[in-house]
Design an enzyme around this catalytic site. Structure first.
Site, short mmCIF file in Angstrom:
data_model
loop_
_atom_site.label_atom_id
_atom_site.label_comp_id
_atom_site.label_asym_id
_atom_site.label_seq_id
_atom_site.Cartn_x
_atom_site.Cartn_y
_atom_site.Cartn_z
N THR A 81 3.08 -8.60 2.33
CA THR A 81 2.57 -8.62 3.71
C THR A 81 3.77 -8.76 4.65
O THR A 81 4.45 -7.80 4.93
CB THR A 81 1.55 -9.75 3.90
OG1 THR A 81 2.13 -10.98 3.51
CG2 THR A 81 0.30 -9.49 3.09
N LYS A 140 4.42 -12.44 -4.23
CA LYS A 140 4.52 -12.30 -2.78
C LYS A 140 4.29 -13.68 -2.13
O LYS A 140 3.60 -14.53 -2.66
CB LYS A 140 3.54 -11.28 -2.23
CG LYS A 140 2.10 -11.66 -2.22
CD LYS A 140 1.49 -12.14 -0.93
CE LYS A 140 2.23 -11.71 0.29
NZ LYS A 140 2.04 -12.76 1.35
N THR A 180 -0.34 -16.79 1.99
CA THR A 180 -0.82 -16.62 0.63
C THR A 180 0.34 -16.41 -0.30
O THR A 180 1.29 -15.70 0.02
CB THR A 180 -1.81 -15.46 0.51
OG1 THR A 180 -3.04 -15.86 1.10
CG2 THR A 180 -2.07 -15.11 -0.95
N GLU A 188 9.06 -17.61 7.16
CA GLU A 188 9.17 -16.83 8.40
C GLU A 188 10.32 -17.34 9.28
O GLU A 188 10.29 -18.44 9.78
CB GLU A 188 7.84 -16.89 9.14
CG GLU A 188 6.79 -16.07 8.39
CD GLU A 188 5.38 -16.36 8.82
OE1 GLU A 188 5.14 -17.37 9.49
OE2 GLU A 188 4.49 -15.56 8.46
N ASN A 208 4.50 -16.46 14.93
CA ASN A 208 3.20 -17.13 14.90
C ASN A 208 2.59 -17.40 16.27
O ASN A 208 1.42 -17.75 16.35
CB ASN A 208 3.32 -18.43 14.11
CG ASN A 208 3.48 -18.15 12.63
OD1 ASN A 208 2.60 -17.58 12.00
ND2 ASN A 208 4.63 -18.50 12.08
N THR A 215 -3.51 -10.88 19.54
CA THR A 215 -4.57 -10.58 18.58
C THR A 215 -5.34 -9.36 19.03
O THR A 215 -5.46 -9.10 20.22
CB THR A 215 -5.56 -11.75 18.44
OG1 THR A 215 -5.86 -12.25 19.72
CG2 THR A 215 -4.94 -12.84 17.61
#
Lengths: 413, 413
Positions: free
Chosen positions: B165, B191, B202, B287, B408, B413
């Site tokens: 991702t 991942k 995840t 990140e 983040n 969105t």
């Protein structure tokens, strides 16, 4: 007229509480001076004195396993029910300074005792600033003499300035409280803004009233209201070595507040609103903070409810979403799941600003544009309903933005 | 020759473990295709098949109270000791999707059963991506057919790509392991990079070996090594609804690994090094991460030791200091105190990169220039010695920088 202390929708001003033009409650004097601990002649030493011989007091402290020297000395070498003076400095937290730090704090306490003319056991200390650096005792003691000469009944502003560190704005209030038995005053000076660059977070709050209380009542009122205010906020989930709250009552109003009386109830409501609004000011002043979040959690098990609220409030994902004005309920669901291990399937609901976005653990359709607009304000409320009833709590938290990183990562030691 | 998998000083390559040119362990085939769940024709669906009828397997899952549908279906509707296939998709986590999500996951499992020709109870699922959005089942099923046609023994690269991702780099390895009874292979695709923008974190990891194991041995080895790897990392203290680790053993090498044998020990060492290095790759891919921290805590009480390690690793103050290359031990002391409430005075030590900066709770003088240089590298080690002996743990963690906030908070969105 100083207006606008009660700015949050979460802390309505009680009808019997009125803002005044400033100044301390009767029976108190304060000063704030530049002792030289901080560079550039900035105020860094505050002295607060209660002139009533029969003053009563109460205090609460950080529960950290690592206590700063001023906390150790105040907890161990005072009569917390009978404090008459506070010496509070900024620029040096006197924390992680070992035996020397305790000696320096004790010397400050002794000096204040002489200067003010009260017993050493009546002098509380508060410090905030850099840690691991020995206190510049000579400067503090010099500043103490100066401050004593400048004590004034309207010295609360100087005192509040002297305890500021990274605070972007002063946090203080002067209130008139109408009790059934007569009017009393409440004044408070507070500091706190997340972490103090470059070291510890510290929250200090000093509250004065001229109501006539016994020490048990002061202790009860402070305990209840601290639990509903400073215990319910989180800037970044950290806990200072120096957090200190002191309530002192001079009795100078002559208005007696008896235990379990209507007066006690009304004074408690006023103190509650005062401390809650001050706590929200700390959150609003969180480093780089743009928005305040309030998470309300209810369910059956108080311990689970508390853990969920804390996990959501401290989630960097939730906090960055709050900063970005993003109604990202997935991150809240994630935090709930992380707080309640091995409980799946967990039928719970999430509402953001009154809009239910998740029910029984499954996402719902909702008006995205309306919700996006609603989370763009200065206060955002999240309600999480776990299964069951009987337990409820709340945590107020700041968002996480670039300025937090800038303040905390991008400086040079 | 693919070199440089074992890049961390904290995970030395065992002498009997060698990197190979890639490809899956014998007895396995894999593929990764673009199903259309992700836009732009990016690979988003992986299929992994074990061709051995008597394959054994073991699995571990997130402990979140909020479980994604693929986790629910894999936990409840498979024989975890006898898996033969894995369907893993990115772009949609199929989490918080309610009963429909479980139906979609079950339909995927049934379809894979038909396509691959194994029982549905032998098909594990893994998903990662956006949450609260219904799975585009038709695309997944179409992709499954395509992937089946592209299964190859060197399909591990495509499979690993399909489950990425926000991962900045692919995380996989192909190893040759010299056991006393003969050579076996280990391959893994993984991942994880902190939070998946814009939703869940995840971690998915699929490991294959051609060693001949019984299911109990596979389960034992996976349990021990996951505890020492993926259980010891924190990017931002969050816990996904989808975390899944699956180990499958084909037996195709013919090299039998008996319980409690030297072969088992050596295979365990290899698996341990493999998973620890993969876990560190996830932290390194946190990140915006620039540096990895390792905090080692020892003391008397295992529970206290664990709590201190987690509190330090998840402290935003410690993480921003790590990002800034700042040896800010005051923040570590703060975290220790916050983890161990009401324990003052707490005589503990802190060492950073081998330099003791705090002893018995008091700061020491040290060579600041040398320490500043030492914390500027890609890996920084903190050792915290609490009173007492007998318990020790470690947590690996990423730093916190602007890119984390950008990823983040600063998206729409």
């Amino acid at each position: 007229m100083s207006s606008g202390f009660f700015t949050s929708r979460w802390v309505p001003r009680p009808g019997h509480v009125h803002e005044t033009e400033g100044g301390l409650a009767r029976g108190f004097r304060a000063a704030g001076v530049a002792s030289g601990v901080k560079a550039d002649g900035v105020k860094d030493l505050g002295l607060l004195v209660c002139d009533a011989d029969d003053a009563v007091s109460a205090a609460r402290f950080t529960r950290s396993g690592v206590l700063a020297a001023p906390v150790v000395v105040t907890k161990e070498r005072t009569d917390l029910a009978n404090l008459r003076a506070v010496v509070a400095n900024s620029g040096n937290a006197n924390a992680a300074t070992g035996a020397q730090g305790v000696e320096d704090a004790a010397a400050t306490q002794q000096a204040a005792s002489r200067v003010v003319g009260v017993d050493a056991t009546q002098v509380a200390l508060g410090s905030t600033g850099v840690i691991g650096v020995p206190l510049q005792l000579d400067r503090v003691l010099g500043g103490l003499e100066t401050a004593h000469g400048e004590l004034r009944t309207d010295g609360d502003g100087d005192f509040a300035d002297a305890i500021r560190t990274t605070d972007r704005f002063a946090k203080r209030a002067s209130l008139l409280v109408e009790l059934p038995s007569g009017d009393v005053r409440l004044s408070a000076q507070c500091k706190g803004a997340g972490m103090i660059q470059p070291n510890f977070a510290t929250m200090l709050c000093f509250v004065q009233t001229d109501a006539l209380l016994d020490a048990d009542t002061a202790n009860l009122l402070l305990g209840v209201t601290v639990k509903r205010s400073f215990d319910r906020i989180s800037v970044d989930g950290q806990l200072s070595t120096n957090d200190t709250v002191v309530l002192m009552a001079s009795g100078a109003s002559g208005v007696r507040v008896e235990p379990e009386s209507e007066d006690e109830l009304k004074l408690g409501e006023a103190l509650d609103a005062l401390l809650r609004q001050l706590a929200l000011q700390i959150v609003a002043d969180g480093e780089g903070s743009k928005r305040i979040g309030r998470v309300v959690v209810h369910g059956e098990d108080p311990e689970a409810v508390e853990r969920v609220a804390r996990t959501v409030a401290n989630s960097p994902l939730v906090k960055t979403a709050l900063h970005g004005g993003d109604p990202n309920w997935g991150r809240i669901a994630q935090a709930v799941g992380a707080a309640l291990l091995d409980t799946a399937p967990l039928p719970f609901d999430i509402a953001i600003e009154g809009v239910t976005v998740l029910a029984d653990g499954a996402g719902l359709r909702f008006d995205e544009a309306a919700l996006n607009a609603a989370v763009g304000g200065s206060e955002v409320e999240y309600v999480i309903a776990l299964p069951g009833e009987g337990a409820e709590t709340e945590v107020f938290f700041s968002d996480l933005g670039h300025e937090y990183v800038t303040i905390n990562a991008d400086y040079t030691t």
